[in-house]
Design an enzyme around this catalytic site. Sequence first.
Site, PDB file in Angstrom:
ATOM      1  N   HIS A  67       0.845  -1.196   0.000  1.00 41.46           N
ATOM      2  CA  HIS A  67       0.000   0.000   0.000  1.00 41.46           C
ATOM      3  C   HIS A  67       0.880   1.246   0.000  1.00 41.46           C
ATOM      4  CE1 HIS A  67      -3.519  -2.513   1.696  1.00 41.46           C
ATOM      5  NE2 HIS A  67      -3.684  -2.287   0.411  1.00 41.46           N
ATOM      6  N   GLU A 272       0.389  -5.260  10.954  1.00 40.90           N
ATOM      7  CA  GLU A 272       0.051  -3.831  10.905  1.00 40.90           C
ATOM      8  C   GLU A 272       0.951  -3.118  11.905  1.00 40.90           C
ATOM      9  OE1 GLU A 272      -1.846  -2.389   8.814  1.00 40.90           O
ATOM     10  OE2 GLU A 272      -3.268  -3.878   8.060  1.00 40.90           O
TER      11      GLU A 272
HETATM   12 ZN   LIG Z   1      -1.954  -1.943   4.084  1.00 41.63          ZN
END
Ligand SMILES: [Zn+2]
Length: 307
Positions: A67, A272
């Site tokens: 991302h 994360e």
């Molecule tokens: Zn991500």
Amino acid sequence: MKAQRRDVVEFHRPFGYFELRRAAARLRRAYPNLAVFSIGSSVLGKPLYAFRLGTGTKRVFVNGAFHANEWITAPLVLRFVEEAARAAQRGESFRGRDAAELFRRVTLDAVPMVNPDGVELVVRGLGADHPLRRELLAWNGGSDDFSGWKANARGVDLNDQFPAHWDVERDRRAVDGPGPRDYTGEAPLTEPEAQAIARFTEAERFDLVVAMHTQGREIYWNYRDREPLEAERIARALGRASGYAPVKLTGSDAGYKDWFIDRFGRPGFTVEAGFGANPLPLAQLPGMYEETSALLMEALLASLRRN
Ligand SMILES: [Zn+2]
């Protein structure tokens, strides 16, 4: 005294594609034990850099910056590779282990920046001469602020591209065209970055994979009961090492780790890292590195315990 240790992967400036390319060249010179190669190209033709350390039969794959606005994961991953390569080359210990011995048993592959075109949009903005300038402005709602951009240069979310109940994810996301995030594309694996990662993963048959994202200080370890029995135990070990919370996730499909678990039945994790609003500030990087480097070391050790 030896020369001062100086890190190639710097933590005090934004890390875009230029920084990755420069670091790759410097790491290749400094560490003959580190293989630097490309696994494919982005939409705009940037090589997707990969790094390989070790000769072991256990295979671990770590990737970052799927991302765009999570680019901070690229220096996190690459600094880990650098420290490991340095320790292995010098016969030093690395996070309490004999690095040379460890990397005779484990081979670590890393692709720190899966989405270099997207990262450039976030780090450097939309240049006047960008080949997709008109389209990208439209897909970004007319704004030239790309700080919230997650997708690749065609407005496809690369972590919604994998063939693991992709159509379920498409309907859940309900985004019908290119944009900053959550557009799954027209079909699975339409994007060259996702194709390259899938092809590489098929070819190399990793024992364990870790996909680094931001943020939340969480570890996702399951997928539709397809994960192996040891996945939860490994997630807890990764959690103890990093301080991150293992989370059993439902209602998400078509991600890289989902596909890896579904396809191979081996442990795959989405991490994360850090906490706050993406893109996380550089000031968080040293603290995040302490957490994630401990986590990645634990992932290497976990691969040794697999049969
Ligand atoms: Zn991500």
